[in-house]
Scaffold this motif. Structure first.
Motif, PDB file in Angstrom:
ATOM      1  N   GLU A 163       0.850  -1.209  -0.046  1.00  0.00           N
ATOM      2  CA  GLU A 163      -0.099   0.033  -0.100  1.00  0.00           C
ATOM      3  C   GLU A 163       0.896   1.286  -0.135  1.00  0.00           C
ATOM      4  OE1 GLU A 163      -3.108  -0.463  -0.265  1.00  0.00           O
ATOM      5  OE2 GLU A 163      -3.293  -2.420   0.103  1.00  0.00           O
ATOM      6  N   ASN A 197      -6.989   1.736   0.834  1.00  0.00           N
ATOM      7  CA  ASN A 197      -7.506   1.436  -0.256  1.00  0.00           C
ATOM      8  C   ASN A 197      -8.942   0.497   0.233  1.00  0.00           C
ATOM      9  OD1 ASN A 197      -6.412   2.119  -2.930  1.00  0.00           O
ATOM     10  ND2 ASN A 197      -4.504   1.127  -2.080  1.00  0.00           N
ATOM     11  N   HIS A 198      -9.092   0.641   1.251  1.00  0.00           N
ATOM     12  CA  HIS A 198     -10.326  -0.348   1.702  1.00  0.00           C
ATOM     13  C   HIS A 198     -11.585   0.730   1.628  1.00  0.00           C
ATOM     14  CE1 HIS A 198     -12.290  -3.643   3.832  1.00  0.00           C
ATOM     15  NE2 HIS A 198     -13.076  -2.522   4.428  1.00  0.00           N
ATOM     16  N   LYS A 247      -9.502   5.414  -4.409  1.00  0.00           N
ATOM     17  CA  LYS A 247      -9.112   3.985  -3.943  1.00  0.00           C
ATOM     18  C   LYS A 247      -9.042   3.031  -5.057  1.00  0.00           C
ATOM     19  CE  LYS A 247     -11.143   4.928   0.664  1.00  0.00           C
ATOM     20  NZ  LYS A 247     -10.499   4.443   1.649  1.00  0.00           N
ATOM     21  N   ARG A 248      -8.529   2.062  -4.713  1.00  0.00           N
ATOM     22  CA  ARG A 248      -8.285   0.952  -5.903  1.00  0.00           C
ATOM     23  C   ARG A 248      -9.963   0.161  -6.116  1.00  0.00           C
ATOM     24  NH1 ARG A 248      -4.259  -2.188  -3.236  1.00  0.00           N
ATOM     25  NH2 ARG A 248      -5.494  -2.680  -1.754  1.00  0.00           N
ATOM     26  N   ASN A 263     -12.909  -5.517  -3.483  1.00  0.00           N
ATOM     27  CA  ASN A 263     -12.536  -3.844  -2.949  1.00  0.00           C
ATOM     28  C   ASN A 263     -12.046  -4.106  -1.545  1.00  0.00           C
ATOM     29  OD1 ASN A 263     -12.669  -2.586  -5.415  1.00  0.00           O
ATOM     30  ND2 ASN A 263     -15.119  -2.327  -5.101  1.00  0.00           N
TER      31      ASN A 263
END
Lengths: 423, 767
Positions: free
Chosen positions: A351, B98-99, B132-133, B149
């Motif tokens: 990350e 990214n959550h 975010k991803r 995700n």
């Protein structure tokens, strides 16, 4: 004093051929060890005495590493040569594979003998197609000459070397990810301990050394530890291959004594290209923090001197940067590399490397915010020292180096939304 | 344990004794010291990838993961020092960048490890301002829903699949932040243990598909119960909202199911809400079914049974509870009948079977045996948790051998002797001979290398086990097989074990739900009784020979069925249908394969007018003026049942005669009528999600290429199976894992109910 060890046969016409390698005393050390019945401990002791340190980047004493191996282990022992050479700026091992493959093979056999290994593996960077073919050809020659395989030179020692070609992952240069890759698994570093010396390839005790390290072994055994030590300086024995690239007239690989002043190395590479001014140097591959011109011109190229300057000798990849280069742009490219090459296994690196890249990229594009400089430092702190392998640290060190020495350029980007180097 | 192997460490100032080499996180857990973690799971290998459990150890310059650090004497550990907290908070920030912030619509919300830990270690302000991803979700089957995700890449699912499910169904592809969890190239997850992925996923990345968007965790109340499908008796939690079972989770019990349950135990609850639940008593009037009240229905049953009297035959489900079985046998005995049986899938009643067959050892002892011979059984699918224990034994180094007419897809190395049903006794006799046994059949057996190999493994093992399972007990020569197995065990020093076919096969024997001198399950159908009492059984699916069963019920004067469901075959067979409580709707007790009595309370009220079967049976007893039907609670019933079981010991000694006549002679093709995993009982057969899995196979003629060629059949053809004049037409599937001389035509599947016994001679005709 140059070209004494790994490049000692560079003057020959086709030094990669067995016959030419032998014309300079190649495989004599191995023959002596196997026929005069030197003990394994004696070999290891000689390597220890020479002060040879790992040439892959970490500089761990090679003889000490060999001495960790339990030769009575139930599991088979292995020798693994790390020719992945993925550190940006590094291209020295390529030339060993191309021009002196037999010396590497001899080193790998000697190491195999010293730890009573079942086999050796050379993990060659996937992009090195021509060096790979040449190394394979050398292996064939060695096998045909009875230097590999069953009962080598009638000594009763059975050993062969196999090549594993990588597939382009930087992380596979990390020793435990490399082992996973040889085993056919996804190239992800293992948690350590256990270290490869105890639990390595296929679970067996394993010596994993860099190409340059193993290639140095036959020569230092031939000429003795004191000779080898004498080539270098205190705590940095021998010669070193430096891969000099960037803003120099004659980029290339130079074998020079450890401890050579940087200024001399720069001269060897023909000095600055196009009369540009030296701005900074990355002394040991992309992961090594940058050193500004005035500092590096006063430094010698050995482990301790570079460490004292807050960087590291690393793999010996010397990247010379001139004053036309924007350090923000340069760091953006470097951070992109780590973001791209993180294996994704552990959280901080997976990350964090992408986050670092995005912040630097934002600053480069003129969208940076004042708090971004502290954010870079803070995110870096949360990565460094908290990951499974050193890739996380490698991603953070260049950021810290740049912010330490060239913070003003980053500040200028934030304040003026453009580049100081251009203006 | 000696003092030497113990070390003393200090954690947050607290002195702890620990086993040398133990992982710090386990030692801290035992002492109640909380160290946050995501990737660590005590049943899985350590991967140390999440970096949430980083702690400080004195003299170590960097924080290190507690999950991968073994304790050393004198070690001083700080789990909440500034260094440790900074590391934990740093990791938490990385996990959250990214959550997605979709907790309000995430099924994991309220029971999410990430959500919980973020309260303690997260920040209220996000420093990550980028997008975010996004990771597309994937279809991985009908049981597990994905939302990648939310994935935090802890790889628990990957390790679970490889290490516990033994299938390597999940893996990660891609690098860095593009690393994705998935199945290997768009496959579905087909493990019989796949539902455990839902539990081990610490976030909402893998959730239950049937439970999706059905309830919030905090709306649920939890009851403890016992799974009703196999001889394991896995301990479960039933989660209820508004009197409806919303989902089933495992309840950890190291002696039984550890922390896992099979998919069958987890998802069968859906069958409770099938459209054909019987919700009021029904009687057949002039050939038409009408709803009625309990009083009318029970009076009609009492009148009917009184008239049948000693001519009553009681066929009871081995999945019924101890209480139900106890009262049912008591009721029928009060009528003067001893025609009582639960062995509805057995055909060989020539006697000599053990008085009280059981597993022969504790479920948790299986993984420690050194060699196992499994005869006529596929524990992996029949009793998935036993299958898991056998796999553990194999991974521990045990040699596992199988003797079956089908070659099974096993998730560990085992030797499989493939033997047509008619030859199983010969092969087993050969093994017996090779271990040094003597007697009829054995002396004539031809010992080949494979028999010798099995024999050697059993003889050399420190502890060996011979197990018989579902296919063995349904085999027409079961008594011969069990006698041979006993000889093998005796001569090799192995233990012998019988895996009961259903959840309460052992309990049923303990409460004497079988005849002493009356008719058994087979003879009750061969010589039809005047009337029948059916408990929890479906005539077309739950009997060894469904055609025979359906014919017998049709001929009977009076049939009453206590059932949770209506079905065409029940309506054709019965005169009165009494709605009984289903799974989770009644209190009760099961005795599992290793003889453990496990009681549970009801979790929800029975649907509609349905009532717990023990109450129905008690009232029937009252209406029949029988003695001993004055229990006030299921505990009272249990107490009496337990008292009645006193003096009955678990006993695996086989007295069957080796020299009995063989019923399967091997001429022609023999049917193998195994019961597939999701066809075992009425509840499972009605669980929609399970019925969509790869294991929920349809009726087919499964035959090996050689036999198919002989019969002139090819894959995809349709053909008719003819068994004792009974016909069924179904597709042909070529399966090299079916022994020669036999054809696999599963029992208990739609389309198989018109055939005869689970084993028997059949012919095939291309349709």
């Amino acid at each position: 004093m140059a070209n004494e060890v790994c490049f000692r046969n560079m003057d020959l016409d086709q030094p990669w051929l067995l016959e030419q390698y032998k014309s300079r005393g190649g495989y004599e050390v191995l023959t002596k060890i196997l026929t005069e019945k030197m003990t394994q401990d004696e070999v290891i002791e000689l390597v220890k005495e020479s002060g040879l340190r790992g040439r892959g980047g970490a500089g761990f004493p090679a003889g000490l590493k060999w001495s960790f191996i339990n030769r009575n282990s139930e599991a088979s022992r292995y020798v693994v040569c790390n020719s992945d050479e993925g550190e940006p700026g590094t291209f020295k091992d390529r030339d060993i594979l191309r021009y002196n493959p037999h010396q590497l093979i001899e080193g790998m056999i000697i190491c195999g003998f010293a730890i009573d290994a079942a086999a050796g593996y050379n993990y060659i960077r996937g992009e090195f197609w021509e060096p790979y073919l040449r190394f394979e050809a050398a292996l064939e020659e060695a096998r045909a000459a009875g230097l590999l395989g069953e009962d080598i030179l009638g000594s009763g020692f059975n050993y062969d070397v196999h090549v594993h070609l990588g597939a382009g992952a930087y992380v596979c240069g990390e020793e435990s990810a490399l082992l996973e890759s040889i085993e056919g698994k996804k190239g992800q570093p293992r948690f350590k301990p256990p270290f490869p010396a105890h639990y390595g390839l296929y679970g067996g005790p394993t010596v994993i050394n860099n190409t340059e390290t193993l290639s140095s072994v036959p020569v230092l055994l031939k000429n003795g530890g004191d000779w080898f030590k004498g080539l270098g300086v205190e705590n940095s024995a021998g010669t070193k291959l430096f891969a000099v690239s960037g803003a120099v007239k004659n980029p290339g690989v130079f074998e020079v004594p450890m401890g050579i002043p940087f200024s001399e190395l720069l001269e060897l590479a023909g000095g600055m290209k196009d009369g540009k001014k030296l701005k900074a140097v990355i002394p040991g591959g992309c992961s090594a923090p940058v050193i500004p011109a005035d500092e590096i011109m006063e430094l010698n190229m050995d482990y301790d001197s570079i460490a004292k300057a807050g960087s590291m000798l690393g793999s010996g990849a010397v990247v010379v940067i001139d004053d036309s280069v924007c350090m923000v742009k340069l760091l953006e490219r470097m951070s992109y590399f780590y973001h791209e090459e993180s294996c994704g296994q552990c959280t901080p690196c997976r990350e964090g490397t992408g986050w670092l890249y995005r912040i630097v990229s934002r600053i480069e594009r003129g969208e940076g915010r004042q708090e971004d400089l502290d954010l870079l430092t803070s995110v870096g702190k949360n990565i460094a020292g908290r990951t499974v392998c050193a890739l996380g640290d490698a991603a953070v060190m260049p950021v810290n180096g740049m912010l330490k020495h060239f913070r003003d350029e980053f500040q200028y980007h934030i304040d003026n939304k453009k580049c100081l180097a251009d203006s | 344990m000696t003092e030497d192997s113990m070390v003393t460490i200090e954690v947050d100032g607290q002195e702890l004794k620990a086993k040398a080499g133990a992982m710090l996180i386990d030692v801290a857990d035992q002492a109640g010291i909380d160290i946050p973690r995501f990737c660590y799971h005590n049943k899985l290998s350590v991967s140390a990838n999440c970096r949430m459990c980083l702690i400080e150890v004195e003299k170590v310059p960097k924080p290190i993961p507690a999950c991968a650090t073994s304790v050393m004497d004198g070690m001083k550990v700080y789990t909440k020092s500034p260094m440790a907290l900074a590391a934990q908070k740093g990791t938490m920030e990385f996990l959250l960048i990214n959550h997605p912030l979709d907790c309000p619509v995430c099924d994991q919300g309220g029971e999410c490890e990430l959500q919980d830990q973020s309260l303690a270690y997260g920040s209220d302000v996000a420093r990550f301002v980028e997008k975010k991803r996004l990771v597309p979700k994937k279809y991985i089957g009908p049981l597990v829903e994905t939302n990648f995700n939310r994935c935090i890449h802890c790889t628990r699912c990957v390790r679970f699949s490889a290490e516990i499910a033994g299938m390597r169904e999940m893996g990660s592809t891609g690098r860095g932040e593009y690393m994705k969890i998935g199945t290997y190239v768009e496959r579905t997850i087909d493990s019989e243990l796949s539902g455990n992925l839902i539990d081990i996923c610490p976030v909402g990345s893998l959730t239950s598909k049937p439970y999706r968007y059905q309830a919030r965790a905090w709306e649920l109340t939890q009851s403890d119960s016992v799974a009703p499908h196999d001889a394991v008796g896995s301990n479960i939690h039933i989660h209820v909202r508004n009197n409806r079972v919303m989902r089933v989770h495992p309840k950890a019990n190291e002696a039984v199911n550890e922390c896992w349950i099979s998919d069958r135990d987890r998802f069968s609850y859906e069958g409770l809400y099938s459209e054909d639940r019987l919700t009021s008593p029904m009687i057949k009037e002039n050939g038409r079914w009408v709803e009625t009240d309990w009083e009318t229905a029970l009076q009609q049953v009492a009148d009917g049974l009184k008239e049948m009297g000693a001519g009553t035959g009681a066929l009871l489900s081995p999945s019924a509870t101890v209480e139900e079985l106890y009262l049912a046998q008591k009721l029928v005995r009060s009528l003067g009948s001893d025609n009582i049986d639960f062995r509805v899938r057995q055909s060989d009643f020539r006697g000599g079977e053990p008085a009280l067959p059981w597993l022969g050892l504790g479920i948790d002892e299986i993984e420690a045996v050194d060699a196992v011979l499994v005869i006529g059984a596929n524990p992996r699918k029949d009793q998935p948790i036993l299958g898991h224990r056998l796999r553990k034994a194999a991974l521990n180094g045990a040699s596992v051998c199988y003797l079956n007419p089908l070659e099974y897809d096993l998730n560990y190395h085992a030797e499989q002797l493939l033997s047509a049903p008619a030859n199983m006794a010969d092969d087993l006799a050969a093994v017996a001979k090779a271990v040094g046994a003597t007697g009829a059949i054995i002396d004539d057996a031809e010992v080949k290398a494979q028999h010798q190999s099995v024999a050697e493994q059993l003889k050399q093992a420190g502890s060996a086990l011979v197990l018989l399972g579902n296919l063995a007990s349904a085999h027409p020569d079961y008594s011969i097989l069990s006698a041979l197995a006993a000889e093998v065990a005796k001569a090799s020093g192995a233990k012998i074990g019988f895996i009961g076919e259903a959840a309460n096969s052992t309990g049923a024997r303990l409460v004497a739900a079988m005849p002493t001198d009356g008719l058994n399950a087979q003879s009750m159908l061969e010589q039809p009784c005047k009337g029948y009492l059916l408990l929890g059984l479906e005539p077309d699916r739950d009997f060894w020979n469904p055609t025979q069963a359906q014919t017998a019920f049709k001929q009977a004067e009076f049939v009453v069925a206590l059932t949770a469901y209506r079905s065409a075959s029940l309506e054709a067979a019965a005169d009165v249908l009494l709605p009984m409580a289903g799974f989770a709707e009644t209190s009760g007790t099961y005795v599992n394969g290793d003889g453990t009595w496990q009681s549970f309370a009801g979790a929800v009220q029975p649907m509609g007018e349905a009532r717990p079967a023990w109450k129905i049976l008690r009232v029937m007893g009252n209406l029949l003026d029988a003695d001993g039907f004055d229990q006030n609670s299921s505990q009272d019933v249990l107490e009496q049942a337990r008292n009645s079981a006193d003096g009955r010991q678990l006993d695996n000694s086989v007295t069957a005669d080796l020299g009995q006549e063989r019923r399967l002679n091997g001429s022609g093709l023999t049917r193998i009528g195994d019961v597939p995993i999701y066809a075992t009982d009425a509840l499972v057969r009605r669980a929609p999600a399970l019925q969509k899995t790869a294991d929920a196979i349809s009726a087919a003629i499964r035959i090996n290429p050689g036999e198919a060629a002989k019969a002139g059949l090819a894959d995809g053809d349709r053909a008719t199976v003819i068994q004792e004049g009974n016909l069924a037409t179904m597709p042909v599937e070529i399966d090299p894992g079916v022994a020669g001389g036999s054809v696999r035509v599963c029992a208990a599947l739609a389309g198989s109910e018109t055939l005869g016994g689970q084993f028997g001679e059949v012919t095939l005709e291309k349709a």
